[in-house]
Write a protein that holds these residues in place. Structure first.
Motif, short mmCIF file in Angstrom:
data_model
loop_
_atom_site.label_atom_id
_atom_site.label_comp_id
_atom_site.label_asym_id
_atom_site.label_seq_id
_atom_site.Cartn_x
_atom_site.Cartn_y
_atom_site.Cartn_z
N CYS A 154 0.79 -1.23 0.00
CA CYS A 154 0.00 0.00 0.00
C CYS A 154 0.82 1.29 0.00
CB CYS A 154 -0.98 -0.01 1.16
SG CYS A 154 -2.05 -1.45 1.19
N PRO A 155 1.68 1.51 -1.01
CA PRO A 155 2.40 2.78 -1.08
C PRO A 155 1.47 3.91 -1.46
CG PRO A 155 2.82 1.50 -3.04
CD PRO A 155 1.99 0.64 -2.13
N LYS A 156 1.70 5.09 -0.92
CA LYS A 156 0.85 6.24 -1.22
C LYS A 156 1.15 6.76 -2.62
CE LYS A 156 0.04 7.65 3.44
NZ LYS A 156 0.17 8.65 4.48
N LYS A 157 0.10 7.00 -3.38
CA LYS A 157 0.17 7.53 -4.74
C LYS A 157 1.07 6.71 -5.65
CE LYS A 157 -0.90 12.17 -3.29
NZ LYS A 157 -0.53 13.57 -3.25
N ALA A 158 1.08 5.39 -5.46
CA ALA A 158 1.93 4.53 -6.27
C ALA A 158 1.30 3.14 -6.41
CB ALA A 158 3.32 4.41 -5.66
N GLN A 159 1.84 2.38 -7.34
CA GLN A 159 1.41 1.02 -7.64
C GLN A 159 2.43 0.05 -7.05
OE1 GLN A 159 -1.29 0.11 -9.83
NE2 GLN A 159 -0.85 -1.88 -8.99
N ALA A 160 2.00 -0.91 -6.24
CA ALA A 160 2.91 -1.90 -5.67
C ALA A 160 3.17 -3.00 -6.71
CB ALA A 160 2.32 -2.51 -4.41
N VAL A 161 4.45 -3.31 -6.89
CA VAL A 161 4.87 -4.35 -7.84
C VAL A 161 5.91 -5.21 -7.15
CG1 VAL A 161 5.99 -4.79 -10.05
CG2 VAL A 161 4.44 -2.86 -9.82
N ALA A 162 5.75 -6.53 -7.26
CA ALA A 162 6.72 -7.48 -6.71
C ALA A 162 7.26 -8.31 -7.88
CB ALA A 162 6.08 -8.37 -5.67
N VAL A 163 8.56 -8.52 -7.87
CA VAL A 163 9.22 -9.31 -8.91
C VAL A 163 9.96 -10.46 -8.25
CG1 VAL A 163 10.98 -9.30 -10.71
CG2 VAL A 163 9.47 -7.35 -10.47
N VAL A 164 9.67 -11.68 -8.69
CA VAL A 164 10.35 -12.87 -8.20
C VAL A 164 11.13 -13.44 -9.38
CG1 VAL A 164 10.10 -15.13 -7.14
CG2 VAL A 164 8.45 -13.32 -6.61
N GLY A 165 12.46 -13.48 -9.23
CA GLY A 165 13.32 -13.93 -10.31
C GLY A 165 13.57 -15.42 -10.31
N ALA A 166 14.21 -15.88 -11.37
CA ALA A 166 14.52 -17.30 -11.53
C ALA A 166 15.48 -17.78 -10.46
CB ALA A 166 15.09 -17.55 -12.91
N GLY A 167 16.33 -16.89 -9.96
CA GLY A 167 17.29 -17.25 -8.92
C GLY A 167 16.68 -17.25 -7.53
N GLY A 168 15.39 -16.97 -7.43
CA GLY A 168 14.72 -16.95 -6.14
C GLY A 168 14.75 -15.60 -5.46
N GLY A 169 15.34 -14.60 -6.11
CA GLY A 169 15.39 -13.26 -5.53
C GLY A 169 14.05 -12.56 -5.61
N LEU A 170 13.82 -11.66 -4.68
CA LEU A 170 12.57 -10.92 -4.63
C LEU A 170 12.87 -9.43 -4.61
CD1 LEU A 170 9.45 -10.78 -4.11
CD2 LEU A 170 9.99 -10.86 -1.69
N ARG A 171 12.21 -8.68 -5.46
CA ARG A 171 12.31 -7.23 -5.49
C ARG A 171 10.90 -6.66 -5.38
NH1 ARG A 171 17.60 -6.10 -4.82
NH2 ARG A 171 18.83 -7.30 -6.25
#
Length: 122
Positions: A66-83
């Motif tokens: 729930c960021p203010k005035k923004a869109q939340a995006v999560a990225v899960v990579g092939a190496g298991g990393g999360l951004r």
């Protein structure tokens, strides 16, 4: 007559990374202005067309960021990393390929004080 399709458990997906776009962010009164989650997902798809293997881009329910005035995006990579990122405009979708590259890179050993990338031995 239709065939009954057998679903096999444990099959490998055709994609190796995920981009999860929160659908609830755009519906909030304090959410991003000027774009929807669906339009952001489309722009992210367009900007990551050169990333191989292609990521799966999905819309989800609330991610709880729930960021203010923004869109939340999560990225899960092939190496298991999360951004996780807060995207404030459609132009921020251009950052998705970089997020995929960073999330796909396996976590390596921490560099030593000299920055040589090797582990200091006692």
């Amino acid at each position: 007559m239709t065939k009954n399709k057998q679903h096999r458990l444990g099959t490998e997906p055709t994609w190796q990374s995920l981009v999860i776009v929160c659908r609830a962010c755009a519906k909030r009164s304090k959410g991003p202005k000027g774009f929807t989650a669906k339009s952001f997902a489309g722009e992210a798809r367009r900007t990551s067309k050169d990333v191989r293997p292609r990521p799966r881009i999905i819309l989800s329910t609330c991610l709880g960021l729930c960021p203010k005035k923004a869109q939340a995006v999560a990225v899960v990579g092939a190496g298991g990393g999360l951004r996780i990122a807060a995207m404030q405009s459609l132009d921020d979708a251009a950052n998705v390929p970089d997020m995929l590259r960073h999330a796909a890179a396996p976590a390596g050993p921490a560099p030593d004080e000299r920055g040589a990338g090797q582990i200091a031995r006692p």
